[in-house]
Enzyme design. Structure first.
Site, PDB file in Angstrom:
ATOM      1  CB  SER A  35      -0.960   0.002   1.194  1.00  0.00           C
ATOM      2  OG  SER A  35      -1.868  -1.045   1.063  1.00  0.00           O
ATOM      3  CE  LYS A  84      -9.111  -6.092   6.288  1.00  0.00           C
ATOM      4  NZ  LYS A  84      -9.675  -6.958   5.247  1.00  0.00           N
TER       5      LYS A  84
END
Ligand code: NAD
Length: 304
Positions: A35, A84
């Site tokens: 990322s 998450k």
């Protein structure tokens, strides 16, 4: 610069100044993540004065992380495993998809309010779209009930599929499928959702025979299970669309079987990864990610 620093200006980061906005990835491990490279390329390409960094944090750190995001005005970013789920509880606002999945992988900071979404399922659907497949009104069989499967199932239901037949192994993930079906019964009552054990082979065959799109969202097919598939190749037919969430290898055994059987489409998981990344960029910058340019850059780097 003085003599001892000669040449250093060539390698110094020229984009960072006092106004550079920070974007960040949180989770553990994050050292391997692609990322930062992807989003920093895109910021530079788009002329956005921002930098993307990865921070190795665990579930217990997350309350402090959310405070730090506000304190340092981190403009947006991503949450990865294992944070998450907790992130979805700590955001100030989350989308219906993130609420139904119970997970959040992307956030944007709107004047101190942290707004989260989950893009794995949307990335999966976008990958089908760019391959010419529209899921609306379709009958789907989705294998699995882990993180990826749940995100895919929720997004498919929100997108308006007509039937969602979930098949999963009778393991610790099975109750999650039942939970998803229960939530969808309330939130998406027009979608016919069923949950069946994967070892009920006759029911699985019947469901595959009657569906438009077959999806593997388990880790079967991923290395080291890359010689495995949950689907008998004899069940694959020409008017069936087959899709996988697994991207390593790029073509799983199920995808290779689908190609060999001449299925209408056989779509691997690599595009899902790319498109969920692109949707994240759009979520926190408000502009489309320069996907083609990034892919070109990646290919150039790989060729070096
Ligand atoms: P997870 O651990 O949350 O869930 C794993 C699922 O696989 C469970 O439903 C489990 O029951 C099932 N499973 C495992 N071994 C099995 C077996 N032998 N037989 C039948 N079922 C079995 O994992 P996850 O995060 O949901 O990831 C699943 C796959 O999706 C992985 O291969 C991952 O790389 C891929 N994934 C891809 C993307 C993408 O962007 N393409 C995103 C997320 C995950």
């Amino acid at each position: 610069m003085g003599g001892s620093c000669a040449g250093k200006e060539d390698i110094m980061e020229k984009r960072i100044d006092g106004r550079t906005a920070l974007y960040a990835l949180f989770g553990t491990p994050v050292g391997h993540s692609g990322s930062p490279a992807m989003y920093n390329f895109c910021f530079q390409h788009d002329g956005i004065n921002a930098a993307y960094m990865a921070f190795d944090v665990n579930v217990d750190d997350m309350e402090q992380v959310m405070k730090a995001v506000k304190l340092f005005n981190v403009r947006g970013g991503n949450f990865t495993m294992p944070v998450k789920n907790i992130a979805s509880q700590l955001c100030d606002e989350i989308t219906p998809a993130a609420r139904l999945v119970g997970a959040c992988n992307v956030f944007v900071n709107k004047d101190g309010r942290i707004c989260g979404d989950v893009t794995d399922g949307k990335g999966f659907i976008k990958n089908l779209q760019v391959n010419g497949v529209d899921v609306k009104g379709k009958k789907l069989v989705v294998l699995g009930s882990g993180g990826a499967a749940t995100a895919v199932q929720v997004s498919l239901a929100l997108e308006g599929v007509s039937e969602l037949a979930i098949f999963c192994r009778n393991d610790e993930f099975y109750p999650r499928a039942e939970g998803t079906a229960k939530k969808l019964a309330t939130e998406c009552p027009d979608v016919k959702v069923s949950v069946t054990r994967l070892d009920e082979s006759a029911k699985l065959k019947e469901a595959v025979d009657g569906c438009d799109i077959l999806v593997n969202a388990t880790s079967v097919g991923m290395k080291p299970m890359d010689d495995m598939t949950l689907i008998d190749p004899a069940w694959l037919r020409k008017d069936l669309i087959v899709a996988d969430t697994v991207y390593n290898p790029e073509k799983t055994k199920m995808i290779l079987d689908a190609e060999a059987a001449g299925c209408k489409a056989a779509i691997g998981g690599k595009g899902m990864l790319l498109w969920q990344g692109a949707l994240n960029y759009e979520f926190y910058t408000g502009r489309p990610m320069p996907v083609e340019e990034y892919q070109k850059y990646q290919a150039e780097q790989a060729a070096k």
